[in-house]
Design an enzyme around this catalytic site. Structure first.
Site, PDB file in Angstrom:
ATOM      1  N   TYR A  31       1.192  -0.719   0.054  1.00 50.60           N
ATOM      2  CA  TYR A  31       0.104  -0.234   0.227  1.00 50.60           C
ATOM      3  C   TYR A  31       1.214   1.238  -0.191  1.00 50.60           C
ATOM      4  O   TYR A  31       2.007   1.511   0.881  1.00 50.60           O
ATOM      5  CB  TYR A  31      -1.110  -0.280   1.246  1.00 50.60           C
ATOM      6  CG  TYR A  31      -1.948   1.157   0.650  1.00 50.60           C
ATOM      7  CD1 TYR A  31      -3.266   0.773   0.519  1.00 50.60           C
ATOM      8  CD2 TYR A  31      -1.960   2.332   2.404  1.00 50.60           C
ATOM      9  CE1 TYR A  31      -4.107   1.777   1.031  1.00 50.60           C
ATOM     10  CE2 TYR A  31      -2.796   2.934   2.707  1.00 50.60           C
ATOM     11  CZ  TYR A  31      -3.566   2.782   1.899  1.00 50.60           C
ATOM     12  OH  TYR A  31      -4.969   3.433   1.970  1.00 50.60           O
ATOM     13  N   SER A  40       0.417  12.544   7.586  1.00 53.16           N
ATOM     14  CA  SER A  40      -1.051  12.119   8.019  1.00 53.16           C
ATOM     15  C   SER A  40      -1.446  13.720   6.825  1.00 53.16           C
ATOM     16  O   SER A  40      -2.564  13.167   6.551  1.00 53.16           O
ATOM     17  CB  SER A  40      -0.455  13.153   8.883  1.00 53.16           C
ATOM     18  OG  SER A  40       0.093  12.781  10.107  1.00 53.16           O
ATOM     19  N   GLY A  73       5.030  -0.826   3.884  1.00 57.65           N
ATOM     20  CA  GLY A  73       5.867  -2.211   4.372  1.00 57.65           C
ATOM     21  C   GLY A  73       5.628  -3.033   2.739  1.00 57.65           C
ATOM     22  O   GLY A  73       4.439  -3.389   3.046  1.00 57.65           O
ATOM     23  N   ARG A 206       9.629 -11.719  42.755  1.00 59.31           N
ATOM     24  CA  ARG A 206      10.441 -10.431  43.359  1.00 59.31           C
ATOM     25  C   ARG A 206      10.212  -9.969  44.215  1.00 59.31           C
ATOM     26  O   ARG A 206       8.870  -9.896  44.577  1.00 59.31           O
ATOM     27  CB  ARG A 206      10.693  -9.694  42.005  1.00 59.31           C
ATOM     28  CG  ARG A 206      11.845  -8.762  42.355  1.00 59.31           C
ATOM     29  CD  ARG A 206      13.220  -8.628  41.431  1.00 59.31           C
ATOM     30  NE  ARG A 206      14.241  -7.393  42.069  1.00 59.31           N
ATOM     31  CZ  ARG A 206      15.269  -7.933  41.810  1.00 59.31           C
ATOM     32  NH1 ARG A 206      15.603  -9.069  41.473  1.00 59.31           N
ATOM     33  NH2 ARG A 206      16.441  -7.163  42.335  1.00 59.31           N
ATOM     34  N   GLN A 226       3.572  -0.195  43.999  1.00 57.82           N
ATOM     35  CA  GLN A 226       3.885  -1.227  42.372  1.00 57.82           C
ATOM     36  C   GLN A 226       2.658  -1.444  41.723  1.00 57.82           C
ATOM     37  O   GLN A 226       1.982  -1.514  40.467  1.00 57.82           O
ATOM     38  CB  GLN A 226       4.201  -2.320  43.185  1.00 57.82           C
ATOM     39  CG  GLN A 226       4.397  -3.060  41.508  1.00 57.82           C
ATOM     40  CD  GLN A 226       5.912  -2.780  41.106  1.00 57.82           C
ATOM     41  OE1 GLN A 226       6.957  -1.962  41.361  1.00 57.82           O
ATOM     42  NE2 GLN A 226       6.286  -3.720  40.254  1.00 57.82           N
ATOM     43  N   ARG A 229       0.711   1.793  39.851  1.00 52.07           N
ATOM     44  CA  ARG A 229       0.848   1.071  38.134  1.00 52.07           C
ATOM     45  C   ARG A 229       0.759  -0.012  37.847  1.00 52.07           C
ATOM     46  O   ARG A 229       0.090   0.457  36.289  1.00 52.07           O
ATOM     47  CB  ARG A 229       2.316   1.439  38.762  1.00 52.07           C
ATOM     48  CG  ARG A 229       3.589   3.092  38.910  1.00 52.07           C
ATOM     49  CD  ARG A 229       4.236   2.814  39.710  1.00 52.07           C
ATOM     50  NE  ARG A 229       5.808   2.955  38.538  1.00 52.07           N
ATOM     51  CZ  ARG A 229       6.595   2.414  39.029  1.00 52.07           C
ATOM     52  NH1 ARG A 229       7.317   1.482  39.838  1.00 52.07           N
ATOM     53  NH2 ARG A 229       7.621   1.975  37.465  1.00 52.07           N
ATOM     54  N   GLY A 297      15.457  -3.236  37.409  1.00 53.33           N
ATOM     55  CA  GLY A 297      16.723  -3.221  36.000  1.00 53.33           C
ATOM     56  C   GLY A 297      16.975  -4.567  34.849  1.00 53.33           C
ATOM     57  O   GLY A 297      17.113  -4.659  34.167  1.00 53.33           O
ATOM     58  N   GLU A 320      -1.086   4.611  10.465  1.00 54.16           N
ATOM     59  CA  GLU A 320      -2.948   4.086   9.973  1.00 54.16           C
ATOM     60  C   GLU A 320      -3.359   6.010  10.288  1.00 54.16           C
ATOM     61  O   GLU A 320      -4.610   5.366  10.898  1.00 54.16           O
ATOM     62  CB  GLU A 320      -3.533   2.927  10.565  1.00 54.16           C
ATOM     63  CG  GLU A 320      -2.910   1.940   9.673  1.00 54.16           C
ATOM     64  CD  GLU A 320      -3.466   2.735   8.513  1.00 54.16           C
ATOM     65  OE1 GLU A 320      -4.095   3.001   7.948  1.00 54.16           O
ATOM     66  OE2 GLU A 320      -2.530   1.634   7.609  1.00 54.16           O
ATOM     67  N   ASP A 322      -1.317   9.762  12.470  1.00 57.30           N
ATOM     68  CA  ASP A 322      -1.006  10.196  13.226  1.00 57.30           C
ATOM     69  C   ASP A 322      -2.156  10.667  15.097  1.00 57.30           C
ATOM     70  O   ASP A 322      -2.711  11.123  14.578  1.00 57.30           O
ATOM     71  CB  ASP A 322       0.510  11.167  13.303  1.00 57.30           C
ATOM     72  CG  ASP A 322       0.733  12.082  14.465  1.00 57.30           C
ATOM     73  OD1 ASP A 322       1.132  12.184  14.515  1.00 57.30           O
ATOM     74  OD2 ASP A 322      -0.147  12.527  15.121  1.00 57.30           O
TER      75      ASP A 322
END
Length: 560
Positions: A31, A40, A73, A206, A226, A229, A297, A320, A322
Site C-alpha cells: 500500500y 498525515s 511495508g 521478585r 507497584q 502503576r 533492572g 494508520e 498520527d
C-alpha cells in the site's frame, strides 16, 4: 491494506481481475501512500498520475525528492505490485489523490521494471522489532500503466480523458478504514496484556526489602506504589479487549448500513474509530514501557521480552494516522456536533450523550462516600458531564474567533484534551455495558467489576483537574474516589496472577524469562546469560590489542 484497498475502491471487474492473484499470492502487493515529505496530510501527496488520451495510459511520475514513496511495508524487497496513491491529472487539471494498481517488479526474475527505482529505507528502532519488515522507498520516472488500473469504483476517467464521479458514494472507503482501525485496537489489547502479564508475574516472584526476623522479603506486587502503576494497566488491557470486541460489531453494523446506502452514522463512526485507535495505541505504548520499569533492572534485558515488545509496538502510534492528528479529527467532529445542538439534529451512537446537553451542563455529582463511586450510573454521568462541558467550552472559545481555522489552530491543545475525554467515556461506557451482559460465573463477574472500577477511578484520579475545573465533581469527591481506588487495589491483589493467566498466553508466545508461567525466573536468567555469544570465550576479541597494553601501561604517546 493492498487487498482491502482494491476491495473497497475497485470495481467488480477489477475485483475479478486482481483479487484471485492476490489471494493465491501469485502477486504480492503493498500500500504505497506515504511519501518522504507527506504522511498525515494525504491531500499534500506529490506523486502524479497524468492521463495520456493518445495511448489510453496514465503516466506515473515522482517530480520531487519529497514525492518519493517512503515507508510502505513489503515494498523494499518483497512486493511485486502496489496500490499507489497519486494526484490524478487530466487535461492539465488536478483532481486530487486517487489510487492506482501498479506492477513494480518482473514476475520472472523479481527485477524492478523500467522507470522504477525502489529499495529498503534502512534499519529502524529496536533490536529485531520492525526490522523484519522491508519498509521501502519508491520513485517513478514516467512509468506508464493502462487506464483500467486506476481504482474506479468511486470515480473514473473515460477513454476520452473525461473525469467523472460514479453513483457510488465516496463514503464507502470508510468501511475499510473502520476494519483496519478495529484490528489495531484489538492488537493494542493483545500487546498491553502481554506486557502486563510479564510485569504482574515477575512482581509476584521478585522480593525486595521488608524482611522480618530473617523471614522472606516482601513481594514487590504487595507494595502500593507497584499496584498503583500496574493494576490500572491490567484494567486497561481488559477494557481495550472489550471495546475491541464492540468495534467488531460496529464494523459489521457499518458494512450493512453502507450496503443499504445508509450513511447517517458514518461521521460518528469515523470519529469514534479514529479516537479509539489513538487512545488505545498511546496508552499501550506508554504502558509497555511502564511495565518494563515495573520489572526494575531485569526488565531492560532482551530476555525479559519487554524491550522487543515495545520496539515492535510503538510504530502503532504513527501508522494508520498520527495519534494527535486523529484526536484533532475527533475534535472537529465534536465541534460540529456542538454547533448543531440547537438545530433539532439528534446526536447518535457514541455521541448520543450530547443530546442531553442541558442536563449535563447543570448536573452535579451526588457522591457522599467512597462506595458511591462503585455505582455505574454515577460514574457515567460524571464522565459524560466532563466530556460535554469540555467540548462546549472549546466551542464557545472557538466562536470568539473571526476565522474558525485560526481558532482551531490556537485552541488545538484544548481540543485534543476534549477529544481524549470523549474517547475515555466511550471505553468506560463499553466496559460497563459488558458487565451488564450475561457473564458466566459469579466470581468472574465480580473480578471484572473490580477491574472496571479500577479503570474508571484511575482515569478520574489522573484527570481530576478536568473533572474539578468543569465542576463535575468537588475536590472532596475526588478525594473519595482516590480512597476507593486504593481500596480496590487491595481487592484486586489476591487474583492478580489469575487475571493475567486468563489471557492464556504460552511461555513461547510471551517470549519472556521474567513472565514464565512457572515463576522459575532466576535459574533461567542465569542459564540464558551463558548462551550469549560473548561468553563463548573467556578472553575477548581485542584483549591483546587494546586491554593488555592498557593494563601493562604500554601505551604509546601520539605524535602531535
Amino acid at each position: 491494506m493492498f487487498i482491502p484497498a482494491i476491495k473497497g475502491q475497485g470495481t467488480d471487474e477489477q475485483h475479478q481481475k486482481w483479487l484471485p492473484f492476490a489471494y493465491k499470492m501469485q502477486i504480492i502487493g503493498c500500500y504505497a501512500q506515504t511519501e518522504l515529505g507527506h504522511g498525515s496530510n494525504v491531500q499534500g501527496l506529490e506523486t502524479t498520475a497524468t492521463f495520456n488520451p493518445k495511448t489510453d495510459e496514465f503516466i506515473l511520475h515522482s517530480p520531487t525528492l519529497t514525492s518519493s514513496k517512503w515507508w510502505p511495508g513489503g515494498l523494499g524487497k518483497v512486493s511485486t505490485h502496489a496500490v499507489v496513491y497519486a494526484r490524478l491529472i487530466t487535461d492539465g487539471k488536478d483532481h486530487g489523490v486517487h489510487g492506482f494498481i501498479v506492477q513494480l517488479r518482473n514476475l520472472e526474475d523479481h527485477s524492478p521494471l523500467p522507470g522504477i527505482t525502489l529499495g529498503d529505507i534502512g534499519t529502524k528502532f529496536g533490536n529485531g522489532a520492525y526490522n523484519t519488515m522491508d519498509n521501502g522507498v519508491l520513485r517513478f520516472d514516467h512509468v506508464r500503466i493502462p487506464r483500467d488500473q486506476m481504482l474506479m469504483r468511486v470515480s473514473q476517467v473515460t477513454r476520452e480523458g473525461k473525469y467523472k464521479q460514479s453513483d457510488v458514494p465516496r463514503q464507502l472507503v470508510y468501511g475499510t478504514m473502520v476494519y483496519v482501525r478495529q484490528t489495531i485496537v484489538a492488537d493494542a489489547s493483545c500487546a498491553l496484556s502481554r506486557a502486563v502479564c510479564i510485569a504482574t508475574r515477575y512482581s509476584a516472584v521478585r522480593r525486595q526489602f521488608g524482611s522480618q526476623n530473617g523471614g522472606p522479603e516482601t513481594q514487590v506486587i504487595d507494595y502500593k506504589t507497584q499496584q498503583s502503576r500496574l493494576f490500572p494497566l491490567l484494567a486497561s488491557a481488559y477494557a481495550f479487549r472489550f471495546v475491541g470486541e464492540w468495534l467488531k460489531w460496529l464494523y459489521t453494523d457499518v458494512t450493512q448500513k453502507l450496503q443499504a446506502n445508509d450513511f447517517s452514522t458514518l461521521p460518528e463512526v469515523h470519529a469514534c474509530t479514529a479516537g479509539l485507535k489513538s487512545l488505545t495505541t498511546s496508552v499501550t505504548a506508554d504502558g509497555i514501557e511502564e511495565c518494563r520499569k515495573l520489572c526494575g533492572g531485569h526488565g531492560y534485558l532482551c530476555s525479559s521480552g519487554l524491550p522487543e515488545l515495545f520496539a515492535v509496538y510503538v510504530p502503532a502510534c504513527t501508522y494508520e494516522g498520527d495519534n494527535i492528528v486523529l484526536l484533532l479529527q475527533v475534535a472537529r467532529f465534536l465541534m460540529k456536533t456542538a454547533s448543531q445542538l440547537g438545530t433539532g439534529k439528534q446526536p447518535v451512537g457514541t455521541i448520543a450523550y450530547m443530546g442531553r446537553i442541558e442536563h449535563l451542563m447543570q448536573c452535579y455529582s451526588d457522591v457522599q462516600n467512597a462506595e458511591d463511586w462503585l455505582k455505574p450510573s454515577v460514574v457515567l454521568e460524571a464522565f459524560e458531564a466532563r466530556a460535554a462541558r469540555m467540548s462546549v467550552a472549546c466551542a464557545r472559545n472557538l466562536s470568539k474567533f473571526a476565522n474558525p481555522e485560526e481558532g482551531f489552530a490556537e485552541l488545538s491543545a484544548d481540543l485534543v484534551e476534549a477529544a481524549i475525554a470523549h474517547c475515555q467515556l466511550i471505553v468506560v461506557s463499553k466496559f460497563i455495558e459488558k458487565l451488564q451482559q450475561d457473564i458466566p460465573g459469579k466470581g468472574v463477574k465480580k473480578q471484572l467489576e473490580m477491574l472496571c472500577s479500577v479503570y474508571y477511578l484511575f482515569l478520574l484520579h489522573k484527570h481530576q483537574g478536568d473533572f474539578i475545573a468543569t465542576s463535575c465533581i468537588t475536590p472532596k469527591q475526588a478525594s473519595l474516589a482516590n480512597d476507593q481506588l486504593r481500596a480496590l487495589y487491595s481487592q484486586v491483589r489476591p487474583n492478580a496472577i489469575a487475571l493475567v493467566d486468563a489471557f492464556n498466553y504460552t511461555d513461547h508466545f510471551l517470549g519472556s524469562i521474567l513472565g514464565r508461567y512457572d515463576g522459575n525466573v532466576y535459574p533461567k536468567l542465569y542459564e540464558a546469560a551463558w548462551k550469549d555469544p560473548l561468553n563463548e570465550s573467556d578472553i575477548p576479541d581485542g584483549y591483546h590489542e587494546y586491554i593488555r597494553p592498557l593494563l601493562k601501561q604500554q601505551l604509546r604517546a601520539a605524535r602531535l
